[in-house]
Design a protein around this motif. Structure first.
Motif, PDB file in Angstrom:
ATOM      1  N   ARG A  58      29.765  31.250  39.578  1.00 15.00           N
ATOM      2  CA  ARG A  58      30.106  29.584  40.321  1.00 15.00           C
ATOM      3  C   ARG A  58      29.331  29.114  40.861  1.00 15.00           C
ATOM      4  O   ARG A  58      29.993  28.220  40.364  1.00 15.00           O
ATOM      5  CB  ARG A  58      30.562  31.203  42.422  1.00 15.00           C
ATOM      6  N   GLU A  73      31.663  27.603  47.515  1.00 15.76           N
ATOM      7  CA  GLU A  73      32.177  28.467  47.328  1.00 15.76           C
ATOM      8  C   GLU A  73      32.061  29.865  49.180  1.00 15.76           C
ATOM      9  O   GLU A  73      31.160  29.553  49.246  1.00 15.76           O
ATOM     10  CB  GLU A  73      32.315  29.654  46.814  1.00 15.76           C
ATOM     11  N   ARG A  81      38.967  25.241  46.237  1.00 15.85           N
ATOM     12  CA  ARG A  81      39.405  25.213  45.708  1.00 15.85           C
ATOM     13  C   ARG A  81      39.603  23.120  46.136  1.00 15.85           C
ATOM     14  O   ARG A  81      40.089  23.197  44.849  1.00 15.85           O
ATOM     15  CB  ARG A  81      40.861  25.878  46.447  1.00 15.85           C
ATOM     16  N   PHE A  84      38.369  21.769  42.779  1.00 19.16           N
ATOM     17  CA  PHE A  84      39.267  21.698  41.890  1.00 19.16           C
ATOM     18  C   PHE A  84      40.332  20.656  42.171  1.00 19.16           C
ATOM     19  O   PHE A  84      40.449  19.676  41.756  1.00 19.16           O
ATOM     20  CB  PHE A  84      40.069  23.079  41.320  1.00 19.16           C
ATOM     21  N   ARG A 107      37.564  35.991  38.741  1.00 20.60           N
ATOM     22  CA  ARG A 107      37.747  35.073  39.429  1.00 20.60           C
ATOM     23  C   ARG A 107      38.860  34.956  38.926  1.00 20.60           C
ATOM     24  O   ARG A 107      39.200  33.681  39.526  1.00 20.60           O
ATOM     25  CB  ARG A 107      36.493  34.269  39.534  1.00 20.60           C
ATOM     26  N   GLU A 110      42.430  35.034  40.663  1.00 20.72           N
ATOM     27  CA  GLU A 110      41.978  34.608  42.187  1.00 20.72           C
ATOM     28  C   GLU A 110      42.297  33.228  41.952  1.00 20.72           C
ATOM     29  O   GLU A 110      43.264  32.759  42.494  1.00 20.72           O
ATOM     30  CB  GLU A 110      41.628  34.383  43.087  1.00 20.72           C
ATOM     31  N   TRP A 111      41.623  32.331  40.780  1.00 24.00           N
ATOM     32  CA  TRP A 111      42.050  30.691  40.671  1.00 24.00           C
ATOM     33  C   TRP A 111      43.316  30.412  39.981  1.00 24.00           C
ATOM     34  O   TRP A 111      43.969  29.690  40.807  1.00 24.00           O
ATOM     35  CB  TRP A 111      41.130  30.374  39.584  1.00 24.00           C
ATOM     36  N   THR A 114      45.840  31.048  43.078  1.00 25.01           N
ATOM     37  CA  THR A 114      45.752  29.842  44.483  1.00 25.01           C
ATOM     38  C   THR A 114      45.051  27.808  43.582  1.00 25.01           C
ATOM     39  O   THR A 114      45.660  27.992  44.530  1.00 25.01           O
ATOM     40  CB  THR A 114      44.277  30.434  44.745  1.00 25.01           C
ATOM     41  N   ILE A 115      45.264  28.213  42.488  1.00 22.97           N
ATOM     42  CA  ILE A 115      45.236  26.634  41.869  1.00 22.97           C
ATOM     43  C   ILE A 115      46.202  26.216  41.758  1.00 22.97           C
ATOM     44  O   ILE A 115      45.865  26.528  40.807  1.00 22.97           O
ATOM     45  CB  ILE A 115      43.566  26.751  42.132  1.00 22.97           C
ATOM     46  N   LEU A 118      44.842  23.962  38.178  1.00 22.13           N
ATOM     47  CA  LEU A 118      44.066  24.460  37.309  1.00 22.13           C
ATOM     48  C   LEU A 118      44.283  25.638  35.629  1.00 22.13           C
ATOM     49  O   LEU A 118      45.315  26.018  35.560  1.00 22.13           O
ATOM     50  CB  LEU A 118      43.041  25.230  37.764  1.00 22.13           C
TER      51      LEU A 118
END
Length: 823
Positions: A58, A73, A81, A84, A107, A110-111, A114-115, A118
């Protein structure tokens, strides 16, 4: 690059670039970012290979984003988030994710969910196995195969790096071949090419190639590969190390035999291999026949070999590897009897592994290893395939037999027979005869009836070719009696086939056909398809002997349509050439003989190459292409010297004598008939098609030959300038030689010898030294040069003036010399 641009351009949320160590994953993504600097998405490059855990991962990503601790984070991941989100659309590159792959996997998954804005590109030796992932596997750069013209991305990368040091660098000169071989040895791996180019500042490509064969760590790849090794579990490490024993493809059956310990627990071998493939330590490719194969890059193999050598089970792996491929070779030899084409495919797939087992076994030199080498060499001679070309196979046989004094006696008999057959196809008849005699003596000492029959059957062939017809017939007849005494139908078929062959060349076509047909019935009963095909080709020649060319052509064409083995195709093409020649179609005959020679060269069969060339010369003679045919004949003069006196070398010598007579280099063509009979060890009244072809060309020679009367020949004058600057042949125009230095030196040497004593013959060695003084040249190459130059001199007007054969040359005895300008 184009594929990556398309994947990124399609806004796919996650692209993983996979590939073996050194394949150029980081190089590709860095080049991509340079080419797309002005894109709408913000580019963020983040090297994560140094991260040790999720927290370090991270923090590494936050630093790459340009943030600090305020972007760390929190428990909910909201601040990360938001970091980003504040940047807008982002392309995040996570380079070198192997060491923290579990954290990256968690990670990234997950990213991506949720983003929304990205987009992530990961470089890793292994895919992430998460939803929405698109994988781009990288392969090494293609490198030109041996014999192909230089080109491709590997050479472009090498040239670019070399020009960074010297802008004038070009891939030519003496190091060009070594450079291409070096890149081939590096598997086209970009990292290896970069490292090799850096080393070239102190070592030439040839030296790099030599050192590379001894240790690939000269390029410093071990450190790169060691990271991959550390990330493997114990089962994967053992499998990778043992896979290094393979020299070619890694089949599942062979891998299970080499990797799996009978008393060990663990996952199935196929699962472990799949994991190594996923980690890019093994390569998978789909073949044209729809089958897949696993292979290992050379640099990975060298690394794994060192790991295996450090383990306690290295010898066990080598033993298992050799034992598996001994069984595989014997299985292929058995399959060849019923399915030759299927056996050929199986052999081709494992060619490199067979070679490796034989070479390693010979180097090991202990008796079990030597026997392994002999088992493979014997098994793979039987279907008339070679681990390499025949002379290379002979070398392997020689080295194995030198160390085989304590080997099983029956295996030694089979090995002697096998080496004798390989030597025959390589044109070494002396070796063939001595090996088969040794096999027979050993079989008699063991009182082994089947092996005596087999040895006598094969020994009959060199005796026949030496013109020892009574010996050949006695051996073939005795082999047949022994085979019948032990009630072995397969041996009986082999003996019948040889007896038919002997009878055919002995001038007994009716008995020969009967033996061949009986042999065919026997081969059908034992279901030996491969030998059945060879025997059917003998039937084609028996039709030709009987004068039934229509039946011979039809039968040969039917066989050729279904045949793919080059050695058999060569014989079929020769038969079709004979039929065309008998029917008067010399152009078609020349075409068939040319094809026959190509197949013979492909099969490494020098004997059939001689036959095709000699008979092709006959066709060219009838087409009026005497000069072209004579040049072709001279190509194989060195080979026939190696053969020694036998039927086929005699065929070539006889044809050459006919051509010399046609070109006016023999005083009387009537003597050629006797010369041919002596050279072939055959009466020319024999019923064989070969004899009929020679009789035909001799008749044409007698019909077309114009003999100068002795009185006219006595006044033939060769005028030559004192220092050889020109010559005038009898009745011909002046030929300038001042710029033809070799020809000039040869002519002066022949002139001096003739002046000392008319008719004096200079040997090949004398003339080679005269034409190329002080030059070190191999004997065979020197003879080839000389034959080509003599043919050229004759074409320029010295036909009938230059006499000679394969051993030496002279000026004709009746030639009167007139030397001009001598003080």
């Amino acid at each position: 690059m184009e594929t990556l641009a398309r994947l990124v351009g399609d806004d796919l949320p996650l692209v993983t670039i996979t590939g073996s160590p050194g394949v150029g994953k980081s190089m590709l993504i860095r080049a991509f970012l340079r080419l797309h600097e002005g894109a709408s998405r913000k580019r963020v490059f983040c090297t994560v290979e140094a991260a040790r855990d999720a927290q370090a991962l991270r923090e590494t990503v936050i630093r790459a984003l340009g943030g600090a601790s305020r972007h760390r984070e929190d428990a909910s991941g909201a601040s990360f988030r938001r970091a980003f989100a504040s940047l807008g659309p982002v392309l995040l590159v996570l380079d070198g994710a192997d060491r923290v792959l579990p954290d990256v996997r968690t990670r990234v998954s997950e990213w991506v969910e949720t983003i929304p804005e990205l987009q992530i590109v990961v470089t890793s030796r292994e895919r992430l196995h998460v939803p929405l992932e698109q994988v781009l596997p990288l392969q090494p750069f293609p490198v030109p195969a041996e014999g192909e013209p230089p080109g491709g991305a590997a050479l472009e990368l090498w040239t670019a790096r070399m020009r960074e040091r010297d802008a004038r660098y070009t891939l030519d000169g003496p190091d060009a071949g070594s450079t291409v071989a070096l890149l081939r040895g590096l598997d086209g791996l970009p990292l290896a090419i970069e490292l090799a180019a850096a080393r070239s500042a102190t070592m030439a490509p040839r030296e790099l190639l030599r050192r590379l064969a001894g240790s690939r760590d000269i390029l410093g790849l071990a450190q790169t590969l060691d990271l991959s090794w550390q990330l493997l579990d114990s089962f994967e490490r053992k499998a990778l190390a043992r896979c290094s024993t393979f020299a070619g493809r890694i089949s599942l059956e062979a891998a299970e035999a080499v990797i799996r310990d009978a008393d060990a627990e663990g996952p199935p071998v196929v699962e472990v291999l799949s994991r190594l493939r996923d980690k890019s330590l093994l390569s998978f490719s789909l073949l044209e026949n729809g089958e897949g194969e696993l292979t290992m890059l050379a640099c990975v193999r060298a690394f794994a070999e060192r790991k295996l050598a450090d383990s306690e089970r290295a010898n066990d792996a080598a033993r298992r590897y050799a034992a598996f491929f001994v069984r595989e070779a014997q299985s292929i030899a058995a399959l060849a009897c019923t399915d030759p084409h299927g056996a050929a495919r199986a052999f081709e797939a494992e060619h490199d592994n067979f070679i490796a087992v034989v070479r390693r076994s010979i180097e090991a030199a202990d008796q079990p290893s030597i026997e392994n080498a002999l088992h493979i060499l014997v098994a793979l001679e039987s279907p008339r395939w070679f681990l390499d070309e025949p002379s290379a196979n002979l070398e392997l046989f020689d080295r194995a037999l030198e160390r085989a004094s304590g080997a099983d006696s029956r295996l030694l008999i089979h090995a002697r027979i096998a080496r004798g057959r390989v030597a025959w196809r390589a044109g070494r008849l002396d070796t063939t005869e001595s090996d088969l005699e040794a096999a027979l003596n050993l079989a008699e000492s063991l009182d082994d009836v089947p092996l005596r029959s087999l040895s006598e059957r094969f020994l009959a062939l060199p005796r026949l070719l030496r013109g020892r017809f009574d010996d050949a017939r006695e051996l073939a007849t005795d082999a047949l009696a022994l085979a019948r005494s032990c009630d072995d139908r397969g041996l009986e078929a082999l003996a019948l086939a040889m007896l038919g062959y002997v009878l055919r060349f002995s001038g007994e076509p009716v008995r020969a056909r009967g033996c061949l047909e009986e042999a065919i019935a026997a081969f059908i009963s034992v279901r030996d398809v491969r030998l059945l095909q060879s025997l059917r080709i003998d039937i084609v020649f028996s039709y030709l002997d009987a004068g039934d060319t229509a039946a011979a052509k039809l039968y040969a064409q039917q066989l050729r349509d279904d045949e793919r083995e080059p050695a058999l195709l060569a014989r079929l093409s020769v038969a079709l050439g004979h039929a065309a020649l008998v029917e008067g179609d010399s152009s078609a005959a020349r075409h068939h003989y040319t094809i026959a020679r190509e197949h013979a060269c492909e099969a490494g069969d020098r004997v059939m190459e001689v036959v095709a060339l000699a008979c092709g010369a006959v066709a060219r003679f009838e087409l009026g292409e005497i000069v072209a045919a004579r040049v072709q004949l001279h190509e194989l003069v060195p080979a026939t010297i190696q053969f020694g006196p036998n039927l086929y070398s005699g065929l070539l010598q006889a044809t050459g004598s006919v051509f010399d007579a046609a070109a006016g280099q023999l005083e009387d063509p009537r003597g050629v008939l006797d010369d041919v009979a002596r050279a072939l060890h055959l009466p020319l009244r024999s019923s064989t098609i070969e004899s009929k072809i020679l009789e035909r060309i001799l008749r044409a020679l007698r019909d077309s030959y114009v003999d100068c009367n002795a009185e006219g020949r006595a006044h033939r004058v060769l005028r030559i300038e004192a220092d050889g600057a020109w010559f005038e042949p009898p009745g011909g125009s002046r030929v300038a030689c001042r710029e033809r230095r070799v020809m000039r030196r040869l002519l002066l040497a022949l002139t001096r010898a003739h002046e000392d004593r008319p008719g004096t013959r200079l040997t090949n060695a004398d003339l080679i030294e005269a034409g190329w003084p002080g030059e070190r040249v191999k004997a065979e190459a020197g003879r080839n040069r000389l034959h080509v130059m003599i043919a050229r001199m004759r074409d320029l007007g010295l036909r009938g003036v230059l006499d000679g054969d394969g051993s030496g040359y002279r000026l004709a005895e009746d030639i009167r010399l007139e030397v001009v300008g001598r003080a």
